[in-house]
Design a protein around this motif. Structure first.
Motif, PDB file in Angstrom:
ATOM      1  N   ARG A  34       0.835  -1.215   0.000  1.00 28.95           N
ATOM      2  CA  ARG A  34       0.000   0.000   0.000  1.00 28.95           C
ATOM      3  C   ARG A  34       0.865   1.259   0.000  1.00 28.95           C
ATOM      4  O   ARG A  34       0.526   2.249  -0.648  1.00 28.95           O
ATOM      5  CB  ARG A  34      -0.938  -0.007   1.194  1.00 28.95           C
ATOM      6  CG  ARG A  34      -2.056  -1.017   1.065  1.00 28.95           C
ATOM      7  CD  ARG A  34      -3.038  -0.956   2.239  1.00 28.95           C
ATOM      8  NE  ARG A  34      -4.006  -2.004   2.121  1.00 28.95           N
ATOM      9  CZ  ARG A  34      -3.968  -3.154   2.796  1.00 28.95           C
ATOM     10  NH1 ARG A  34      -3.015  -3.373   3.695  1.00 28.95           N
ATOM     11  NH2 ARG A  34      -4.890  -4.075   2.611  1.00 28.95           N
ATOM     12  N   ALA A  35       1.968   1.210   0.709  1.00 28.01           N
ATOM     13  CA  ALA A  35       2.882   2.360   0.727  1.00 28.01           C
ATOM     14  C   ALA A  35       3.469   2.589  -0.667  1.00 28.01           C
ATOM     15  O   ALA A  35       3.568   3.730  -1.131  1.00 28.01           O
ATOM     16  CB  ALA A  35       3.990   2.141   1.746  1.00 28.01           C
ATOM     17  N   VAL A  36       3.825   1.501  -1.338  1.00 28.84           N
ATOM     18  CA  VAL A  36       4.348   1.611  -2.704  1.00 28.84           C
ATOM     19  C   VAL A  36       3.274   2.147  -3.636  1.00 28.84           C
ATOM     20  O   VAL A  36       3.534   3.042  -4.452  1.00 28.84           O
ATOM     21  CB  VAL A  36       4.882   0.250  -3.202  1.00 28.84           C
ATOM     22  CG1 VAL A  36       5.228   0.299  -4.684  1.00 28.84           C
ATOM     23  CG2 VAL A  36       6.074  -0.184  -2.379  1.00 28.84           C
ATOM     24  N   ALA A  38       0.719   4.056  -2.912  1.00 31.09           N
ATOM     25  CA  ALA A  38       0.513   5.481  -2.632  1.00 31.09           C
ATOM     26  C   ALA A  38       1.612   6.320  -3.273  1.00 31.09           C
ATOM     27  O   ALA A  38       1.341   7.380  -3.859  1.00 31.09           O
ATOM     28  CB  ALA A  38       0.464   5.716  -1.130  1.00 31.09           C
ATOM     29  N   LYS A  39       2.847   5.841  -3.201  1.00 30.80           N
ATOM     30  CA  LYS A  39       3.976   6.566  -3.786  1.00 30.80           C
ATOM     31  C   LYS A  39       3.850   6.636  -5.307  1.00 30.80           C
ATOM     32  O   LYS A  39       4.094   7.673  -5.918  1.00 30.80           O
ATOM     33  CB  LYS A  39       5.277   5.868  -3.386  1.00 30.80           C
ATOM     34  CG  LYS A  39       6.498   6.717  -3.417  1.00 30.80           C
ATOM     35  CD  LYS A  39       7.707   5.909  -2.956  1.00 30.80           C
ATOM     36  CE  LYS A  39       8.312   6.561  -1.742  1.00 30.80           C
ATOM     37  NZ  LYS A  39       9.593   5.930  -1.358  1.00 30.80           N
ATOM     38  N   VAL A  40       3.467   5.521  -5.915  1.00 35.18           N
ATOM     39  CA  VAL A  40       3.307   5.469  -7.371  1.00 35.18           C
ATOM     40  C   VAL A  40       2.176   6.397  -7.817  1.00 35.18           C
ATOM     41  O   VAL A  40       2.315   7.136  -8.795  1.00 35.18           O
ATOM     42  CB  VAL A  40       3.046   4.020  -7.844  1.00 35.18           C
ATOM     43  CG1 VAL A  40       2.591   3.977  -9.288  1.00 35.18           C
ATOM     44  CG2 VAL A  40       4.288   3.175  -7.646  1.00 35.18           C
ATOM     45  N   LYS A  42       1.053   9.033  -6.259  1.00 35.95           N
ATOM     46  CA  LYS A  42       1.490  10.417  -6.043  1.00 35.95           C
ATOM     47  C   LYS A  42       2.400  10.857  -7.195  1.00 35.95           C
ATOM     48  O   LYS A  42       2.256  11.943  -7.732  1.00 35.95           O
ATOM     49  CB  LYS A  42       2.197  10.548  -4.709  1.00 35.95           C
ATOM     50  CG  LYS A  42       2.621  11.953  -4.388  1.00 35.95           C
ATOM     51  CD  LYS A  42       3.281  12.037  -3.024  1.00 35.95           C
ATOM     52  CE  LYS A  42       3.731  13.460  -2.738  1.00 35.95           C
ATOM     53  NZ  LYS A  42       4.441  13.562  -1.463  1.00 35.95           N
ATOM     54  N   ALA A  43       3.345   9.996  -7.563  1.00 38.80           N
ATOM     55  CA  ALA A  43       4.263  10.313  -8.650  1.00 38.80           C
ATOM     56  C   ALA A  43       3.527  10.435  -9.976  1.00 38.80           C
ATOM     57  O   ALA A  43       3.868  11.261 -10.821  1.00 38.80           O
ATOM     58  CB  ALA A  43       5.352   9.246  -8.756  1.00 38.80           C
ATOM     59  N   ASP A  44       2.490   9.624 -10.151  1.00 32.45           N
ATOM     60  CA  ASP A  44       1.711   9.641 -11.385  1.00 32.45           C
ATOM     61  C   ASP A  44       0.943  10.949 -11.535  1.00 32.45           C
ATOM     62  O   ASP A  44       0.690  11.398 -12.650  1.00 32.45           O
ATOM     63  CB  ASP A  44       0.738   8.459 -11.401  1.00 32.45           C
ATOM     64  CG  ASP A  44       0.199   8.161 -12.784  1.00 32.45           C
ATOM     65  OD1 ASP A  44       1.003   8.174 -13.732  1.00 32.45           O
ATOM     66  OD2 ASP A  44      -1.013   7.915 -12.889  1.00 32.45           O
ATOM     67  N   GLN A  46       2.094  13.870 -10.462  1.00 30.89           N
ATOM     68  CA  GLN A  46       3.040  14.959 -10.618  1.00 30.89           C
ATOM     69  C   GLN A  46       3.138  15.324 -12.099  1.00 30.89           C
ATOM     70  O   GLN A  46       3.121  14.451 -12.957  1.00 30.89           O
ATOM     71  CB  GLN A  46       4.437  14.535 -10.114  1.00 30.89           C
ATOM     72  CG  GLN A  46       4.485  14.167  -8.645  1.00 30.89           C
ATOM     73  CD  GLN A  46       4.344  15.373  -7.737  1.00 30.89           C
ATOM     74  OE1 GLN A  46       4.796  16.449  -8.072  1.00 30.89           O
ATOM     75  NE2 GLN A  46       3.706  15.173  -6.614  1.00 30.89           N
TER      76      GLN A  46
END
Length: 51
Positions: A34-36, A38-40, A42-44, A46
């Motif tokens: 889930r942390a990964v 969320a990071k992906v 968020k980056a998507d 940007q």
């Protein structure tokens, strides 16, 4: 996770995969996923960096 999004999976579908992972493997591992995710996501969201 990123490859899943590029292949057409939705964030909701990836979350469902993590629910199955939690039931099958464990909460700790699913939380890491889930942390990964969320990071992906968020980056998507940007803006592209002009490359």
């Amino acid at each position: 996770m990123g490859i899943g999004l590029h292949l057409g999976l939705t964030p909701a579908q990836l979350s469902q995969v993590l629910q199955v992972e939690e039931a099958s493997i464990g909460k700790k591992e699913a939380d890491a996923g889930r942390a990964v995710l969320a990071k992906v996501l968020k980056a998507d969201k940007q803006p592209a960096s002009g490359k």
